[in-house]
Scaffold this motif. Structure first.
Motif, PDB file in Angstrom:
ATOM      1  N   LEU A 251      19.510 -53.990 -63.346  1.00 49.40           N
ATOM      2  CA  LEU A 251      19.177 -54.321 -62.000  1.00 49.40           C
ATOM      3  C   LEU A 251      19.047 -55.982 -61.904  1.00 49.40           C
ATOM      4  O   LEU A 251      18.177 -56.529 -62.317  1.00 49.40           O
ATOM      5  N   ASN A 252      20.126 -56.681 -61.428  1.00 48.79           N
ATOM      6  CA  ASN A 252      20.233 -58.368 -60.825  1.00 48.79           C
ATOM      7  C   ASN A 252      19.279 -57.992 -59.467  1.00 48.79           C
ATOM      8  O   ASN A 252      19.836 -57.683 -58.388  1.00 48.79           O
ATOM      9  N   ASP A 253      17.865 -58.276 -59.584  1.00 48.39           N
ATOM     10  CA  ASP A 253      17.513 -58.120 -58.356  1.00 48.39           C
ATOM     11  C   ASP A 253      17.295 -59.758 -57.581  1.00 48.39           C
ATOM     12  O   ASP A 253      16.237 -59.908 -57.488  1.00 48.39           O
ATOM     13  N   ASP A 254      18.681 -60.159 -57.212  1.00 51.77           N
ATOM     14  CA  ASP A 254      18.136 -61.024 -56.340  1.00 51.77           C
ATOM     15  C   ASP A 254      19.478 -61.683 -55.251  1.00 51.77           C
ATOM     16  O   ASP A 254      20.271 -60.210 -55.256  1.00 51.77           O
ATOM     17  N   ASN A 255      19.556 -62.361 -53.869  1.00 51.11           N
ATOM     18  CA  ASN A 255      20.244 -61.826 -52.887  1.00 51.11           C
ATOM     19  C   ASN A 255      20.422 -59.835 -52.689  1.00 51.11           C
ATOM     20  O   ASN A 255      20.080 -60.245 -52.361  1.00 51.11           O
ATOM     21  N   ALA A 256      21.800 -60.191 -52.307  1.00 54.19           N
ATOM     22  CA  ALA A 256      22.600 -58.435 -52.360  1.00 54.19           C
ATOM     23  C   ALA A 256      21.255 -57.669 -53.348  1.00 54.19           C
ATOM     24  O   ALA A 256      20.906 -55.964 -52.390  1.00 54.19           O
ATOM     25  N   ARG A 268      13.252 -47.029 -49.171  1.00 54.90           N
ATOM     26  CA  ARG A 268      13.020 -46.563 -48.060  1.00 54.90           C
ATOM     27  C   ARG A 268      13.439 -48.355 -47.256  1.00 54.90           C
ATOM     28  O   ARG A 268      12.676 -48.921 -48.090  1.00 54.90           O
ATOM     29  N   ARG A 269      13.502 -48.662 -46.180  1.00 53.28           N
ATOM     30  CA  ARG A 269      13.603 -49.365 -45.882  1.00 53.28           C
ATOM     31  C   ARG A 269      12.244 -49.810 -45.367  1.00 53.28           C
ATOM     32  O   ARG A 269      11.243 -49.926 -44.321  1.00 53.28           O
ATOM     33  N   PRO A 270      11.752 -51.359 -46.111  1.00 48.09           N
ATOM     34  CA  PRO A 270      10.429 -52.051 -45.490  1.00 48.09           C
ATOM     35  C   PRO A 270      10.641 -52.844 -43.995  1.00 48.09           C
ATOM     36  O   PRO A 270      11.839 -52.442 -43.100  1.00 48.09           O
ATOM     37  N   TYR A 271       9.161 -52.828 -43.497  1.00 46.87           N
ATOM     38  CA  TYR A 271       8.679 -52.719 -42.411  1.00 46.87           C
ATOM     39  C   TYR A 271       8.116 -54.333 -42.384  1.00 46.87           C
ATOM     40  O   TYR A 271       8.501 -54.682 -41.322  1.00 46.87           O
ATOM     41  N   GLN A 282      19.071 -61.621 -47.788  1.00 49.14           N
ATOM     42  CA  GLN A 282      19.422 -60.443 -47.668  1.00 49.14           C
ATOM     43  C   GLN A 282      18.322 -59.380 -47.542  1.00 49.14           C
ATOM     44  O   GLN A 282      18.535 -58.162 -46.844  1.00 49.14           O
ATOM     45  N   MET A 283      17.130 -59.230 -48.611  1.00 44.02           N
ATOM     46  CA  MET A 283      15.892 -58.800 -47.954  1.00 44.02           C
ATOM     47  C   MET A 283      15.394 -58.598 -46.893  1.00 44.02           C
ATOM     48  O   MET A 283      15.244 -57.588 -45.861  1.00 44.02           O
ATOM     49  N   LEU A 284      15.380 -60.109 -45.751  1.00 43.88           N
ATOM     50  CA  LEU A 284      14.716 -60.475 -44.772  1.00 43.88           C
ATOM     51  C   LEU A 284      15.771 -59.895 -43.410  1.00 43.88           C
ATOM     52  O   LEU A 284      15.440 -59.140 -42.783  1.00 43.88           O
ATOM     53  N   GLU A 285      16.934 -60.001 -44.017  1.00 50.84           N
ATOM     54  CA  GLU A 285      18.316 -59.099 -42.905  1.00 50.84           C
ATOM     55  C   GLU A 285      18.241 -57.769 -43.034  1.00 50.84           C
ATOM     56  O   GLU A 285      18.032 -56.792 -41.441  1.00 50.84           O
ATOM     57  N   TYR A 286      18.018 -56.820 -43.985  1.00 44.76           N
ATOM     58  CA  TYR A 286      17.734 -55.388 -44.235  1.00 44.76           C
ATOM     59  C   TYR A 286      16.741 -54.527 -43.854  1.00 44.76           C
ATOM     60  O   TYR A 286      16.501 -53.834 -42.513  1.00 44.76           O
ATOM     61  N   THR A 287      15.451 -56.472 -43.449  1.00 48.65           N
ATOM     62  CA  THR A 287      13.923 -55.346 -42.901  1.00 48.65           C
ATOM     63  C   THR A 287      14.740 -55.522 -41.802  1.00 48.65           C
ATOM     64  O   THR A 287      14.022 -54.977 -40.547  1.00 48.65           O
ATOM     65  N   VAL A 288      14.586 -56.293 -40.917  1.00 48.72           N
ATOM     66  CA  VAL A 288      14.656 -56.956 -39.801  1.00 48.72           C
ATOM     67  C   VAL A 288      15.618 -55.823 -39.187  1.00 48.72           C
ATOM     68  O   VAL A 288      15.956 -55.723 -38.034  1.00 48.72           O
ATOM     69  N   ALA A 289      16.654 -55.175 -39.882  1.00 44.09           N
ATOM     70  CA  ALA A 289      18.068 -54.803 -38.879  1.00 44.09           C
ATOM     71  C   ALA A 289      17.164 -53.397 -38.564  1.00 44.09           C
ATOM     72  O   ALA A 289      18.287 -52.535 -38.296  1.00 44.09           O
ATOM     73  N   GLY A 290      16.147 -52.383 -39.458  1.00 44.17           N
ATOM     74  CA  GLY A 290      15.765 -51.990 -38.967  1.00 44.17           C
ATOM     75  C   GLY A 290      15.047 -51.266 -37.088  1.00 44.17           C
ATOM     76  O   GLY A 290      15.022 -51.972 -36.431  1.00 44.17           O
ATOM     77  N   ASP A 291      15.203 -49.327 -37.555  1.00 44.23           N
ATOM     78  CA  ASP A 291      14.786 -49.841 -36.337  1.00 44.23           C
ATOM     79  C   ASP A 291      12.870 -49.879 -36.131  1.00 44.23           C
ATOM     80  O   ASP A 291      12.340 -50.401 -36.930  1.00 44.23           O
TER      81      ASP A 291
ATOM     82  N   PRO B 241      23.769 -55.202 -41.589  1.00 41.24           N
ATOM     83  CA  PRO B 241      24.073 -54.911 -42.922  1.00 41.24           C
ATOM     84  C   PRO B 241      23.284 -53.361 -43.169  1.00 41.24           C
ATOM     85  O   PRO B 241      22.932 -52.664 -42.200  1.00 41.24           O
ATOM     86  N   PHE B 242      24.575 -53.458 -44.291  1.00 38.52           N
ATOM     87  CA  PHE B 242      24.002 -51.764 -44.527  1.00 38.52           C
ATOM     88  C   PHE B 242      24.499 -51.538 -46.262  1.00 38.52           C
ATOM     89  O   PHE B 242      24.855 -52.405 -46.846  1.00 38.52           O
ATOM     90  N   LEU B 243      23.727 -50.462 -46.738  1.00 37.93           N
ATOM     91  CA  LEU B 243      24.222 -49.303 -47.770  1.00 37.93           C
ATOM     92  C   LEU B 243      25.334 -48.830 -48.502  1.00 37.93           C
ATOM     93  O   LEU B 243      24.800 -48.063 -47.442  1.00 37.93           O
ATOM     94  N   THR B 244      25.863 -49.473 -49.414  1.00 32.65           N
ATOM     95  CA  THR B 244      26.986 -47.907 -48.844  1.00 32.65           C
ATOM     96  C   THR B 244      27.016 -47.122 -50.362  1.00 32.65           C
ATOM     97  O   THR B 244      26.799 -48.143 -51.878  1.00 32.65           O
ATOM     98  N   LYS B 245      27.145 -46.331 -51.020  1.00 32.02           N
ATOM     99  CA  LYS B 245      27.186 -45.658 -52.225  1.00 32.02           C
ATOM    100  C   LYS B 245      27.893 -45.414 -53.114  1.00 32.02           C
ATOM    101  O   LYS B 245      29.370 -45.804 -52.663  1.00 32.02           O
ATOM    102  N   GLU B 246      27.597 -45.961 -53.915  1.00 37.82           N
ATOM    103  CA  GLU B 246      29.228 -46.329 -55.168  1.00 37.82           C
ATOM    104  C   GLU B 246      29.423 -45.271 -56.119  1.00 37.82           C
ATOM    105  O   GLU B 246      28.123 -44.948 -56.693  1.00 37.82           O
ATOM    106  N   PRO B 247      30.195 -45.917 -56.685  1.00 38.99           N
ATOM    107  CA  PRO B 247      30.995 -44.106 -57.569  1.00 38.99           C
ATOM    108  C   PRO B 247      30.303 -44.784 -58.975  1.00 38.99           C
ATOM    109  O   PRO B 247      31.335 -44.695 -59.544  1.00 38.99           O
ATOM    110  N   LYS B 248      28.920 -45.426 -58.282  1.00 38.06           N
ATOM    111  CA  LYS B 248      28.315 -46.044 -60.370  1.00 38.06           C
ATOM    112  C   LYS B 248      27.558 -45.670 -60.619  1.00 38.06           C
ATOM    113  O   LYS B 248      26.468 -45.574 -59.784  1.00 38.06           O
ATOM    114  N   LEU B 249      27.404 -45.125 -61.879  1.00 43.82           N
ATOM    115  CA  LEU B 249      25.970 -44.676 -62.297  1.00 43.82           C
ATOM    116  C   LEU B 249      24.575 -45.777 -62.587  1.00 43.82           C
ATOM    117  O   LEU B 249      25.371 -46.724 -63.573  1.00 43.82           O
TER     118      LEU B 249
END
Lengths: 353, 353
Positions: A251-256, A268-271, A282-291, B241-249
């Motif tokens: 897991l390359n846990d940076d950016n996307a 789950r999406r963070p609040y 991307q983490m900040l974008e993804y978080t605020v994009a939630g309902d 933004p959204f996440l798409t499930k990939e065919p990658k294990l």
């Protein structure tokens, strides 16, 4: 598969500026100081000045925890994620974990003497800072792989723990674990007191951060999401099973990779999310994009006197990839992320002040 | 990278025996019944007969939660992991998730009509059970990839949730979520009441199990570790933004992958682990290899009347890979794992009995 260094976002310039101020490899021993506690007065954020940043946090917590509020969030769904380097503790002049890896080189060479005369290990062992500053990203990659894999999980934990208890930051001559931001420790505690599960979502090594996360941040290992390598299950001579750290990136846990890692590890999406650089975008974008109520906040390093000032948003040159760029600043304004000014919003930076 | 089907451990024989009893693709609608609650009497495990299995659980909990005990475990370190298929709910005649994937084929073909005349989709659409039973592992792989990836995370969750609320097991004509083992639900609750964090560690799909884990087992999504594919971060037309499930294990969470997955996702060795097949072997070994009090338990399916009896440990042929083999039974005895006999240790199997 991408390799480790790509995600560490280190530019040669950052390494250059770092090596000039690095302490000697052997650090004096001392114990981790006890964590400063925020006063449990009526104010849950005593190290914050009144202003829009503090207001954004307290309003978010009130709105999401008041059952009468239309933005109420059930306790089970309350997830908050925090970048580490530059958001929870000092990342300048270079990531603590990279210092750790450089410090580990002598021990690695002792076990594998054939590396002694091989680059880049030869250069690191020489202690010649000018030569070290010229190491390429490829060289750093070799150092990271050599120092973060090949040992058992138990061995790595013991080594990293020991180092964290002794290694010091050159500017303050204090343990790295003392260089956590007191205002952010208060946010962590405030959120937890309101039933939020707090997670670290770091570009740094997951196993490395897990070694001290509980003691330093009150965050248990299972709530640390980070860049992660694979492990391999095997058996010892006594038939006892153990896990060995592999030089393989899972897991390359940076950016996307941050929202992707959040989905993998949390589901789950963070609040609420807190970051400080383009690696958190991307983490900040993804978080605020939630309902509903969502909070994205971003720490601006604009306090050269008490900590550091860096990045184009301060009118300063971009000394490394992954910093607070002008584009990030503009996106923050456009998407209603709240910018935290270290200079203006924080009464104090460190607990020891 | 290994591919999905390797870990589903499906043999053609298992598929053959399954297809004969599969319900029609369209299932009648009904709602998930509320979970049965164990009586909160003095006995935390009312569906268990007195015997060594029940005794092993209660002794373990007492020893690890009594501060005066030499085997006391601090609350923060109390981790218990549970396999799902065959340990928490029925896995016979075939894994529920595989039924889901077969059921999804018509919807996938509707979106991609070009698949209509392509194998193996053509065969699945034909409804010809004899032909379906002859599908190869490679064919099943194609079905799993087509039905578990390509959609957004949000779409997948909605589809799987809807299916779980309607699809029924052919033998009992009940929702799959009703076919959880009442004695194991009691163990989950008993451990949680004693400050244990309960995790599912399944060879099944992590995203699939997370859809119903909280409702069915009281286990939140972030405490489900399973076989996981990658996701890809992207932006919609609205810039959202959204996440798409990939065919990658990313994680093959079976066999040695279970302790490896536990390290990746939890970062601590469990104190208790529960399984039922060779796919759980390494998790059970890894758990008891830790210091102090450790509990590894393994469910033996020896009750053909109330559930199923299968595997060589019952003197029955091994109908699929990953079952309770004689070698596993021998290792259980040798390593002091406690065997749970469904026939002898469980007063009742299901809440609806």
């Amino acid at each position: 598969m991408k390799s480790y260094p790509q995600r560490f976002n280190i530019s040669r310039r950052a390494v250059l500026s770092t090596l000039a101020v690095l302490p000697a490899l052997a650090s004096p021993f001392s114990l981790i100081s006890s964590q400063a506690q925020s006063t449990r007065s009526g104010d849950p954020l005593p190290s914050w000045n009144d202003g829009p940043a503090k207001q954004a946090i307290t309003t978010f917590v009130k709105e999401t925890t008041d059952q009468a509020s239309p933005k109420f969030v059930p306790a089970a769904e309350r997830i908050a994620t925090f970048d580490q380097d530059g958001t929870l503790w000092v990342e300048h002049p270079i990531y603590t974990q990279v210092v750790y890896c450089l410090d580990r080189v002598p021990a690695v060479v002792e076990k594998k003497p054939e590396l002694k005369s091989v680059q880049p290990f030869k250069t690191v062992l020489s202690g010649n800072r000018e030569a070290m500053a010229k190491l390429s990203i490829r060289d750093l990659e070799k150092i990271l792989f050599a120092t973060l894999s090949g040992m058992t999980v138990t061995e790595f934990n013991a080594e990293a723990k020991k180092w964290m208890e002794t290694a010091k930051h050159p500017r303050w001559d204090r343990l790295y674990t003392e260089l956590t931001y007191q205002p952010m420790l208060e946010v962590l505690r405030y959120l937890r007191d309101n039933a939020y599960k707090t997670y670290i979502v770091t570009g740094g090594g997951q196993d490395f951060v897990r070694v001290y996360s509980e003691k330093v941040y009150g965050i248990p290992p299972e709530q640390v999401v980070g860049t992660a390598g694979g492990t391999k299950y095997g058996y010892g001579k006594d038939d006892k099973p153990f896990l060995t750290k592999e030089p393989k990136l899972l897991l390359n846990d940076d950016n996307a990779g941050k929202p992707e890692g959040i989905h993998l590890m949390i589901g789950r999406r963070p609040y609420a999310a807190f970051g400080n650089s383009t690696g958190d975008r991307q983490m900040l974008e993804y978080t605020v994009a939630g309902d509903g109520a969502r909070l994205s906040m971003i720490v601006l390093h604009d306090d050269a006197q008490r900590e550091y000032a860096y990045g184009p948003a301060n009118g300063l040159p971009d000394t490394k990839v992954g910093t607070f760029t002008q584009a990030l600043y503009d996106e923050a304004k456009q998407k209603s992320w709240t910018v935290i000014s270290m200079k203006n919003d924080w009464k104090r930076i460190f607990a020891f002040e």
